[in-house]
Motif scaffolding. Structure first.
Motif, PDB file in Angstrom:
ATOM      1  N   ARG A  23      61.770  -9.095   7.928  1.00 57.67           N
ATOM      2  CA  ARG A  23      62.380  -8.108   7.130  1.00 57.67           C
ATOM      3  C   ARG A  23      63.353  -7.532   8.250  1.00 57.67           C
ATOM      4  O   ARG A  23      64.611  -7.146   8.058  1.00 57.67           O
ATOM      5  CB  ARG A  23      61.437  -7.016   6.754  1.00 57.67           C
ATOM      6  N   LYS A  24      62.899  -7.080   9.708  1.00 59.68           N
ATOM      7  CA  LYS A  24      63.898  -6.555  10.528  1.00 59.68           C
ATOM      8  C   LYS A  24      64.895  -7.639  11.246  1.00 59.68           C
ATOM      9  O   LYS A  24      66.014  -6.974  11.151  1.00 59.68           O
ATOM     10  CB  LYS A  24      62.999  -6.190  11.806  1.00 59.68           C
ATOM     11  N   ALA A  25      64.522  -8.878  10.984  1.00 58.98           N
ATOM     12  CA  ALA A  25      65.808  -9.471  11.407  1.00 58.98           C
ATOM     13  C   ALA A  25      66.832  -9.827  10.388  1.00 58.98           C
ATOM     14  O   ALA A  25      67.979  -9.853  10.628  1.00 58.98           O
ATOM     15  CB  ALA A  25      65.259 -11.309  11.424  1.00 58.98           C
ATOM     16  N   GLU A  26      66.239  -9.678   9.267  1.00 64.96           N
ATOM     17  CA  GLU A  26      67.237  -9.799   7.888  1.00 64.96           C
ATOM     18  C   GLU A  26      68.045  -8.404   7.866  1.00 64.96           C
ATOM     19  O   GLU A  26      69.385  -8.497   7.452  1.00 64.96           O
ATOM     20  CB  GLU A  26      66.501  -9.723   6.679  1.00 64.96           C
ATOM     21  N   LYS A  27      67.510  -7.110   8.232  1.00 64.40           N
ATOM     22  CA  LYS A  27      68.295  -5.840   8.400  1.00 64.40           C
ATOM     23  C   LYS A  27      69.148  -5.510   9.770  1.00 64.40           C
ATOM     24  O   LYS A  27      69.617  -4.583   9.975  1.00 64.40           O
ATOM     25  CB  LYS A  27      67.288  -4.766   8.001  1.00 64.40           C
ATOM     26  N   ASP A  28      68.963  -6.694  10.659  1.00 65.29           N
ATOM     27  CA  ASP A  28      69.621  -6.488  11.746  1.00 65.29           C
ATOM     28  C   ASP A  28      68.954  -5.440  12.462  1.00 65.29           C
ATOM     29  O   ASP A  28      69.746  -4.524  13.273  1.00 65.29           O
ATOM     30  CB  ASP A  28      71.055  -6.575  11.717  1.00 65.29           C
ATOM     31  N   ARG A  80      65.935  -3.524  15.257  1.00 64.19           N
ATOM     32  CA  ARG A  80      64.933  -4.020  16.641  1.00 64.19           C
ATOM     33  C   ARG A  80      63.630  -4.868  16.039  1.00 64.19           C
ATOM     34  O   ARG A  80      63.104  -4.253  15.132  1.00 64.19           O
ATOM     35  CB  ARG A  80      64.624  -2.728  17.226  1.00 64.19           C
ATOM     36  N   ARG A  81      63.486  -5.724  16.771  1.00 69.21           N
ATOM     37  CA  ARG A  81      62.709  -6.788  16.668  1.00 69.21           C
ATOM     38  C   ARG A  81      61.421  -6.714  17.191  1.00 69.21           C
ATOM     39  O   ARG A  81      61.403  -5.938  18.262  1.00 69.21           O
ATOM     40  CB  ARG A  81      63.253  -8.054  16.738  1.00 69.21           C
ATOM     41  N   ILE A  82      60.544  -7.039  16.813  1.00 67.82           N
ATOM     42  CA  ILE A  82      59.057  -7.453  17.482  1.00 67.82           C
ATOM     43  C   ILE A  82      59.165  -8.640  18.343  1.00 67.82           C
ATOM     44  O   ILE A  82      59.901  -9.810  17.983  1.00 67.82           O
ATOM     45  CB  ILE A  82      57.934  -7.936  16.385  1.00 67.82           C
ATOM     46  N   SER A  83      59.006  -8.596  19.434  1.00 72.81           N
ATOM     47  CA  SER A  83      59.286  -9.525  20.600  1.00 72.81           C
ATOM     48  C   SER A  83      58.344 -10.838  20.349  1.00 72.81           C
ATOM     49  O   SER A  83      57.478 -10.766  19.682  1.00 72.81           O
ATOM     50  CB  SER A  83      58.953  -9.275  21.904  1.00 72.81           C
ATOM     51  N   GLU A  84      58.971 -11.779  20.889  1.00 73.49           N
ATOM     52  CA  GLU A  84      58.520 -13.208  20.454  1.00 73.49           C
ATOM     53  C   GLU A  84      57.035 -13.269  21.239  1.00 73.49           C
ATOM     54  O   GLU A  84      56.024 -13.864  20.984  1.00 73.49           O
ATOM     55  CB  GLU A  84      59.271 -14.205  21.158  1.00 73.49           C
ATOM     56  N   ALA A  85      57.129 -12.850  22.410  1.00 72.87           N
ATOM     57  CA  ALA A  85      55.952 -12.656  23.268  1.00 72.87           C
ATOM     58  C   ALA A  85      54.721 -11.954  22.434  1.00 72.87           C
ATOM     59  O   ALA A  85      53.571 -12.301  22.662  1.00 72.87           O
ATOM     60  CB  ALA A  85      56.098 -11.928  24.714  1.00 72.87           C
ATOM     61  N   LEU A 130      45.202 -11.052   9.270  1.00 73.08           N
ATOM     62  CA  LEU A 130      45.966 -10.191   8.167  1.00 73.08           C
ATOM     63  C   LEU A 130      47.118  -9.425   9.198  1.00 73.08           C
ATOM     64  O   LEU A 130      48.079  -9.225   8.417  1.00 73.08           O
ATOM     65  CB  LEU A 130      45.335  -9.420   7.269  1.00 73.08           C
ATOM     66  N   ILE A 131      46.642  -8.433   9.963  1.00 75.97           N
ATOM     67  CA  ILE A 131      47.440  -7.698  10.730  1.00 75.97           C
ATOM     68  C   ILE A 131      48.785  -8.987  11.449  1.00 75.97           C
ATOM     69  O   ILE A 131      49.997  -8.591  11.479  1.00 75.97           O
ATOM     70  CB  ILE A 131      46.741  -7.129  11.951  1.00 75.97           C
ATOM     71  N   THR A 132      48.310  -9.843  12.044  1.00 78.92           N
ATOM     72  CA  THR A 132      49.314 -10.744  12.503  1.00 78.92           C
ATOM     73  C   THR A 132      50.162 -11.415  11.550  1.00 78.92           C
ATOM     74  O   THR A 132      51.553 -11.263  11.837  1.00 78.92           O
ATOM     75  CB  THR A 132      48.493 -11.909  13.258  1.00 78.92           C
ATOM     76  N   PHE A 133      49.656 -11.639  10.381  1.00 77.65           N
ATOM     77  CA  PHE A 133      50.559 -12.191   9.295  1.00 77.65           C
ATOM     78  C   PHE A 133      51.646 -11.142   8.958  1.00 77.65           C
ATOM     79  O   PHE A 133      52.726 -11.382   8.755  1.00 77.65           O
ATOM     80  CB  PHE A 133      49.551 -12.458   7.902  1.00 77.65           C
ATOM     81  N   ALA A 134      51.080  -9.924   9.094  1.00 78.13           N
ATOM     82  CA  ALA A 134      52.039  -8.779   8.446  1.00 78.13           C
ATOM     83  C   ALA A 134      52.905  -8.401   9.480  1.00 78.13           C
ATOM     84  O   ALA A 134      54.302  -8.201   9.039  1.00 78.13           O
ATOM     85  CB  ALA A 134      51.285  -7.406   8.164  1.00 78.13           C
ATOM     86  N   LEU A 135      52.761  -8.644  10.779  1.00 79.14           N
ATOM     87  CA  LEU A 135      53.699  -8.755  11.979  1.00 79.14           C
ATOM     88  C   LEU A 135      54.765  -9.720  11.640  1.00 79.14           C
ATOM     89  O   LEU A 135      56.100  -9.350  11.980  1.00 79.14           O
ATOM     90  CB  LEU A 135      52.899  -8.797  13.202  1.00 79.14           C
ATOM     91  N   TYR A 136      54.509 -10.818  11.252  1.00 80.45           N
ATOM     92  CA  TYR A 136      55.425 -11.809  11.086  1.00 80.45           C
ATOM     93  C   TYR A 136      56.166 -11.538   9.874  1.00 80.45           C
ATOM     94  O   TYR A 136      57.638 -11.739  10.009  1.00 80.45           O
ATOM     95  CB  TYR A 136      54.811 -13.168  10.563  1.00 80.45           C
TER      96      TYR A 136
END
Length: 99
Positions: free
Chosen positions: A29-34, A36-41, A18-24
């Motif tokens: 949402r961060k990507a849509e609002k331009d 700072r993002r969560i790293s792909e790593a 559930l936490i991992t799902f929420a991170l995605y």
């Protein structure tokens, strides 16, 4: 391993997914609002650390990272690794209970 131990492990597994799902979702949402993002790593690490099911659902539900070849390959691979780990823990637990 006792039944209680398996139940605790299952609860931790569900919570982590559930936490991992929420991170995605949060990263989308961060990507849509331009912002700072969560790293792909970080996203991929969460998938390989028993969160592959949450990552896969996050990719599908949020339509996020679905065009990245690395995610198209590594998240399903993480799911295979996660399933193998779950069966390994179950097998080891049942083996220890017999002995």
């Amino acid at each position: 391993m006792t039944t209680t131990t398996y139940l605790i492990l299952a609860a931790v597994f569900v919570l982590w997914n559930l936490i991992t799902f929420a991170l995605y979702g949060r990263d989308k949402r961060k990507a849509e609002k331009d912002k700072r993002r969560i790293s792909e790593a970080t996203l991929l690490t969460c998938a390989f650390l028993m969160g592959a099911l949450g990552a896969l659902f996050g990719m599908r539900v949020f339509r996020h990272k679905t065009k990245h070849l690395s995610f198209k390959i590594l998240v399903p691979l993480a799911l295979v690794v996660n399933v193998a780990a779950v069966f390994g823990v179950y097998w080891l637990g049942s083996f220890l209970l017999r002995g």
